[in-house]
Scaffold this motif. Structure first.
Motif, PDB file in Angstrom:
ATOM      1  N   LYS A  60     -51.962   8.357  -2.136  1.00  0.00           N
ATOM      2  CA  LYS A  60     -50.835   9.094  -1.332  1.00  0.00           C
ATOM      3  C   LYS A  60     -50.442  10.587  -2.187  1.00  0.00           C
ATOM      4  O   LYS A  60     -50.173  11.506  -1.865  1.00  0.00           O
ATOM      5  N   TYR A  61     -50.727  10.709  -3.283  1.00  0.00           N
ATOM      6  CA  TYR A  61     -50.354  11.923  -4.301  1.00  0.00           C
ATOM      7  C   TYR A  61     -51.691  12.596  -3.113  1.00  0.00           C
ATOM      8  O   TYR A  61     -51.407  14.133  -3.054  1.00  0.00           O
ATOM      9  N   LEU A  90     -50.266  13.645   0.065  1.00  0.00           N
ATOM     10  CA  LEU A  90     -49.236  15.004  -0.052  1.00  0.00           C
ATOM     11  C   LEU A  90     -49.776  16.168  -0.434  1.00  0.00           C
ATOM     12  O   LEU A  90     -49.519  17.290  -0.179  1.00  0.00           O
ATOM     13  N   THR A 100     -52.099  17.581   2.776  1.00  0.00           N
ATOM     14  CA  THR A 100     -51.406  17.259   3.808  1.00  0.00           C
ATOM     15  C   THR A 100     -50.214  19.314   3.350  1.00  0.00           C
ATOM     16  O   THR A 100     -49.348  19.956   4.370  1.00  0.00           O
ATOM     17  N   GLY A 101     -49.405  18.967   2.660  1.00  0.00           N
ATOM     18  CA  GLY A 101     -48.644  20.335   1.749  1.00  0.00           C
ATOM     19  C   GLY A 101     -49.606  21.737   1.858  1.00  0.00           C
ATOM     20  O   GLY A 101     -49.320  22.814   2.423  1.00  0.00           O
ATOM     21  N   VAL A 106     -43.778  16.734   5.999  1.00  0.00           N
ATOM     22  CA  VAL A 106     -44.860  16.196   4.498  1.00  0.00           C
ATOM     23  C   VAL A 106     -44.892  14.957   5.206  1.00  0.00           C
ATOM     24  O   VAL A 106     -46.107  14.422   4.553  1.00  0.00           O
ATOM     25  N   CYS A 107     -44.195  15.024   4.066  1.00  0.00           N
ATOM     26  CA  CYS A 107     -44.311  12.758   4.125  1.00  0.00           C
ATOM     27  C   CYS A 107     -45.099  12.770   5.495  1.00  0.00           C
ATOM     28  O   CYS A 107     -46.230  11.446   5.370  1.00  0.00           O
ATOM     29  N   ALA A 109     -48.462  13.032   6.698  1.00  0.00           N
ATOM     30  CA  ALA A 109     -49.081  12.572   4.928  1.00  0.00           C
ATOM     31  C   ALA A 109     -49.267  11.503   4.930  1.00  0.00           C
ATOM     32  O   ALA A 109     -49.736  10.537   4.601  1.00  0.00           O
ATOM     33  N   LYS A 113     -40.714   8.871   2.139  1.00  0.00           N
ATOM     34  CA  LYS A 113     -39.719   9.832   1.722  1.00  0.00           C
ATOM     35  C   LYS A 113     -39.972   9.704   0.207  1.00  0.00           C
ATOM     36  O   LYS A 113     -39.815  10.851  -0.915  1.00  0.00           O
ATOM     37  N   PHE A 125     -42.103  10.085  -2.024  1.00  0.00           N
ATOM     38  CA  PHE A 125     -42.828  11.933  -2.661  1.00  0.00           C
ATOM     39  C   PHE A 125     -41.949  12.306  -3.666  1.00  0.00           C
ATOM     40  O   PHE A 125     -42.471  12.397  -4.827  1.00  0.00           O
ATOM     41  N   LYS A 143     -38.951  19.530  -3.466  1.00  0.00           N
ATOM     42  CA  LYS A 143     -39.988  20.712  -2.344  1.00  0.00           C
ATOM     43  C   LYS A 143     -40.341  21.450  -3.270  1.00  0.00           C
ATOM     44  O   LYS A 143     -41.720  21.595  -3.400  1.00  0.00           O
ATOM     45  N   LEU A 163     -43.875  20.351  -5.725  1.00  0.00           N
ATOM     46  CA  LEU A 163     -45.368  20.262  -4.463  1.00  0.00           C
ATOM     47  C   LEU A 163     -45.405  21.273  -4.259  1.00  0.00           C
ATOM     48  O   LEU A 163     -46.885  21.558  -4.854  1.00  0.00           O
TER      49      LEU A 163
END
Lengths: 198, 198
Positions: free
Chosen positions: B9-10, B13, B16-17, B34-35, B38, B42, B45, B52, B55
């Motif tokens: 998941k990291y 993120l 996508t970020g 982003v969430c 991705a 949330k 995240f 934010k 990230l």
DNA sequence: ATTAAATATACGAATTACGTATAAAAATAT
DNA sequence: ATATTTTTATACGTAATTCGTATATTTAAT
């Protein structure tokens, strides 16, 4: 002088709107942002456009309409492919061509379906016309055969974006020189070639 | 397996970020967006990033760091220019190179100054290294002389964006074929040439 | 079965954005 | 110079976003 579309502020809003909407889409751009960049107060904005959506719509119609006309007239002309390519890029620089994917993405979600239909029809129409033209040039031996014309068009579109790169522009006397460099590259590549050597 | 940076998941993120920040800058992209893209909730995240900004910072450091390493190792290798160009484009496709102007624009307004300094130094450093390399190739006659290497780099960067164009990809068996087409174009242009004719 | 990781949902607070109202300033015309 | 139109500056109420957190539930791994 009652024609609104020739008004200075109106035009500034349209121009800025196009630039921002094209790049970031509809929802990511705020009215206030457009006003600031266009150096127009919010009040005058709402004088010319009832809301944000109508600005986008106006921008859109203008761009597509003008783009189609330009495209067609260039393609109809009896010119060598290199010259057509040159002019094509030029009109793109003027910024009226191509419909930004980003813009379409969220602008259309709330738009009337007729708009969408109109645009998709005209754009693919012009698109196909162009491709046909390049195919003909290939048959005549002006372009190599193992090259898909669709690719060339996409590449040309991308290169246009570079014509606004300041650091690049600084390296050339005029923007036209940079443009010439592009067309040369597309035609000859970077490999040394006899007919074009300095 | 307690290394957070290898978490699925990291990584989603971060990826996508990067994509969104790169394109639209910092302020235009929301955490929720982003969430969603991705496919991460949330809550997760905020488990990995306090906010934010952090990230963006993480994304940024990773990109610059990896980009520099990749660049340098390719440039250090003893390879022909065509091959270097090919690999250069490849690494760009993987998306770790180049710092988006859009991103820098509003991300830096709130960032620590040390970050800015670090980045500007390393990027120009790598940039110059590349240009030196192409200049050498010109002197050796591998590239025509009336061509500024800076332009070539910018063009390569632009073309990379096209490698994600679905309609183009559909025309080729594999993405590699499209990539090959790009390098061919850059080297030979679209004009017919004896050594490469089908 | 136990534990850890990820999600869905909702929430309050803060910010941003929309569109309007009012009055002052600037530009233009008469 | 005066009148008129155009543009602006400012502030406002409302609505929508966005941020970051809290809670309870689900899913996955051990």
């Amino acid at each position: 002088m009652e024609n609104i579309s020739h008004n200075k502020k109106y035009k500034a809003l349209m121009e800025t709107g196009r630039r921002l909407f094209w790049k970031h889409g509809f929802r990511r751009v705020s009215v206030e942002e457009v006003c600031e960049e266009a150096k127009v107060s919010k009040m005058t904005f709402y004088k010319y456009f009832p809301n944000k959506f109508e600005l986008a719509k106006a921008v859109f119609m203008e761009v597509v309409g003008k783009g189609v006309t330009d495209f067609k007239s260039i393609m109809a002309a009896d010119l060598p492919v290199g010259e057509k390519m040159h002019r094509l890029i030029l009109t793109k620089v003027e910024g009226t061509n191509e419909v930004s994917r980003e813009f379409l993405a969220d602008f259309y979600l709330g738009a009337e379906p007729e708009l969408k239909e109109f645009v998709e029809k005209t754009t693919t129409e012009v698109w196909n016309e162009l491709i046909k033209d390049y195919r003909k040039a290939q048959e005549e031996g002006m372009l190599r055969n193992d090259f898909k014309p669709e690719l060339l068009l996409k590449i040309a579109t991308k290169l246009v974006e570079l014509l606004k790169d300041e650091s690049l522009l600084a390296m050339y006397d005029t923007p036209q020189d940079l443009l010439l460099e592009f067309t040369n590259l597309l035609v000859y590549g970077v490999a040394p070639h006899s007919s074009h050597e300095k």
